[in-house]
Enzyme design. Sequence first.
Site, PDB file in Angstrom:
ATOM      1  N   LYS A  67     -22.215  10.925  -0.889  1.00 50.70           N
ATOM      2  CA  LYS A  67     -22.855   9.724  -0.342  1.00 50.70           C
ATOM      3  C   LYS A  67     -21.880   8.545  -0.337  1.00 50.70           C
ATOM      4  O   LYS A  67     -21.796   7.778   0.628  1.00 50.70           O
ATOM      5  CB  LYS A  67     -24.076   9.340  -1.186  1.00 50.70           C
ATOM      6  CG  LYS A  67     -25.304  10.144  -0.870  1.00 50.70           C
ATOM      7  CD  LYS A  67     -26.198   9.425   0.116  1.00 50.70           C
ATOM      8  CE  LYS A  67     -26.994  10.393   0.912  1.00 50.70           C
ATOM      9  NZ  LYS A  67     -28.372  10.266   1.139  1.00 50.70           N
ATOM     10  N   TYR A  72     -20.388  16.083   3.317  1.00 54.25           N
ATOM     11  CA  TYR A  72     -21.774  15.878   2.908  1.00 54.25           C
ATOM     12  C   TYR A  72     -22.616  17.036   3.449  1.00 54.25           C
ATOM     13  O   TYR A  72     -22.221  18.182   3.394  1.00 54.25           O
ATOM     14  CB  TYR A  72     -22.273  14.485   3.343  1.00 54.25           C
ATOM     15  CG  TYR A  72     -23.549  14.113   2.656  1.00 54.25           C
ATOM     16  CD1 TYR A  72     -23.625  14.088   1.271  1.00 54.25           C
ATOM     17  CD2 TYR A  72     -24.703  13.846   3.377  1.00 54.25           C
ATOM     18  CE1 TYR A  72     -24.812  13.802   0.612  1.00 54.25           C
ATOM     19  CE2 TYR A  72     -25.895  13.555   2.732  1.00 54.25           C
ATOM     20  CZ  TYR A  72     -25.943  13.540   1.348  1.00 54.25           C
ATOM     21  OH  TYR A  72     -27.118  13.265   0.696  1.00 54.25           O
TER      22      TYR A  72
END
Length: 542
Positions: A165, A92
């Site tokens: 996510k 991420y």
Amino acid sequence: MNKSASEILNNPFLNKGTAFTYQERRELGIIGTLPSQVQTLTQQCHQAYAQFKSKSSRLEQRIFLMNLFNENRTLFFSLMDKHLVEFMPIVYDPVVAESIEQYNEIFLNPQNAAFISVDHPEDIETTLKNAADGRDIRLIVVTDAEGILGIGDWGVNGVDIAIGKLMVYTAAAGVDPSQVLAVSIDAGTNNQQLLDDPLYLGNRHKRIYGDKYNQAIDQFVQAQQTLFPEALLHWEDFGRSNAQTILDKYKNKLATFNDDIQGTGMVVLAGILGALNISHEKITNQKILIFGAGTAGMGIANQILNELVQAGLSVNDAKKCIYAVDKQGLLFNDSPDLTPAQKDFVHQRNEFANADQLNNLYEIVKTVHPTIMIGTSTQPGAFNESIVREMAMHTKRPIIFPLSNPTKLAEAKAKDLLEWTDGKALIATGIPVDDIEYQGVKYQIGQGNNALMYPGLGFGLIASTAKILNSQTLSAACHALGGIVDATKPGAAVLPPVSKITEFSQKIAEVVAQSVVDQHLNREPIDDVKQTIANMKWYPKY
């Protein structure tokens, strides 16, 4: 109908690779399609980690991990579980920004995402059905990628944000990876670099706004409710003109939230609550300055406003505690180009004798005397020494959160903030910061990372079969996270470390689910919240 060997080995939800036992290989009809040696999951993890470490750049490491993710979800998450702190910034933020910028060049696999084109609304339901491929979807992260991190509009490339996510949801909270779906809403892009790129994979036209866009969003939500009525809908990285409008339209109708608006606001509020636990002050006595009044900044303002009202202030008095600053300076009711979200947080010029001078941050700080200063501006170095020293003259423990990321966009460095305030600042940053030694004290710097909040929040909503998410549940989650701080320890962080994310995600999930059940907002009956959470948690095991 039995699946073919290639169907099994190419299905990341079924594939075990070399861990298929001889008996399983015989039963599944895959004898001879793998080397003879049967490996354990632990052996596979050792092998994969060595391959990961052999990569020479963080982007190459990410590409390796994404390929592993495409091949074998269980192995990927088992490996991530063992190296969570190391992998989080790779899968991420911040490395995901690099992968988005190079998405077209390195594209190999759609990674089970759904690609919806605003140009073909008639295909929306079919698209979702095809991407889910019969899976029981309980969580959807959707983006139109107009406002990605600090890098702006990246069109269809932004799907990597949704995929990243969802990885964190599973790694941190235990959401079953076979029950999640990443969705890209391709409305075009205003990024000329992409429009000029012959490799660009999205719609090659300027962004579509207005009725056509809104109708596509409506059709997407209707299709989602038809196909996956139990799914939580998570909105991610939508632009200023659409993010709040979309959230407001659906938040009282279904289980949904916008992570940039609510998730960011919740983590920042939790950090403030953690800081106030250390300084032993009340939130109702604070003056909060938010520098950068975009989607994230206004989401933070709304979350703080809700908390101030829950703490006993009227809405009017609560709004007087919050000072929003954007490119126009301090936002007044007559400031030009106000967004709908900003209009709720404007001041009147007659409140200030020097209103005409409040168009730069130093003058604003000197006039307002904020006790809390939050940066979501992507203006590097905006919290400079003179501004911070001016702030520190008027409050014993200045709470300063330079949250813009990646690193090059941060409003200030934590080390500088400590030095400019003689170690008194209570700090959270948008990027990970190593412990800082200052005047004999080891300061731990909390990271205002949405990953501290959304995995536990989302898992709690899914497990409790929540109909909606309201301000009461949001506040409960913030207090759960802010209460984890060890206020007695010198140099304590205002937020818990990412390394403990699996533990406190569980705690947040339980608090959220209990709040839902206490308010009778659950669709299905639940007798024991903790047991329900425990039963639903997915573990990366064969």
